[in-house]
Write a protein that holds these residues in place. Structure first.
Motif: not given
Length: 228
Positions: A123, A125, A127, A138, A167, A169, A185, A187-189
């Protein structure tokens, strides 16, 4: 090679951000315990018979460990860039399915043993902190490898599949002392649809086994780390 290029690109971005202003940069690294729940809608069409198609829905729950590294800059309102890596995510449930020849008498019959695992979850990402409470949002890019392990009556073998997606989140972070921190945390993927073809052709049309799937997942993580 694709995963190596992704990791190198992420570290290049981390390095570029770190040299913009050394006085305002913070480095973080740590380890995460993750729980993942996923939903998949998969379809398989066998060679030698376009009508021999199965469609199944499945729900998966698993836990895995990952490591991460991040760098953020006060001069960019706390914007951070990070990379996380999990070498092993889940061993998929083995499934055995018996197939029969098509009505015309063509095609294969016997036991279809389907198995596999998901490895090398990477991943990359960004933030961004929300206020001064420790909360953050994120978003990023994800990729993993679906390793197929099967014993098919059709004599065919599926290729491994590169999975990619995005993703979103957020979470909250707190201090554990001068340098240590904790983080919670969610998150949605959103994974891109995956597809793969079998290795052998069959029938007069030269068709191959084919699988396709739509999937999505959510992940909850608890992390500990150090800030430098």
């Amino acid at each position: 090679m694709k995963k190596i290029n992704t990791i190198l690109a992420a570290f290049g971005a981390l390095l570029m951000l770190s040299v913009t202003s050394a006085n305002s940069v913070e480095f973080k690294a740590g380890v995460s315990a993750n729980g993942l729940a996923a939903y998949a809608n998969a379809k398989e069409t066998l060679k030698d018979g376009g009508t021999r198609t199965t469609n199944e829905e499945a729900v998966l729950a698993t836990a895995f460990t990952s490591i991460f590294a991040e760098v953020s800059s006060d001069e960019m309102m706390g914007l951070g860039i990070g990379i996380s890596y999990a070498p092993e995510v889940v061993d998929l449930n083995k499934e055995t399915r018996n197939i029969q020849q098509a009505v015309s008498g063509e095609g294969d019959s016997g036991a279809q043993i389907v198995d596999g695992k998901i490895n090398d979850l990477v991943s990359i990402y960004l933030t961004m902190p929300v206020g001064d409470s420790g909360a953050y949002v994120k978003a990023g890019y994800i990729q993993a490898q679906l390793v197929t392990e099967e014993n098919l009556a059709t004599g065919s073998k599926y290729e491994d599949v590169d999975m990619t997606g995005t993703q979103i989140g957020g979470g909250i972070e707190g201090s554990l002392g001068d340098m240590a921190f904790w983080r919670a945390e969610g998150t949605y993927q959103m994974w891109e649809d995956i597809s793969a073809n079998g290795s052998e052709s069959g029938g007069t049309a030269g068709t191959k086994n084919a699988i396709s799937a739509e999937l999505g997942s959510v992940t909850g993580s608890l992390s500990i780390g150090m800030a430098f």
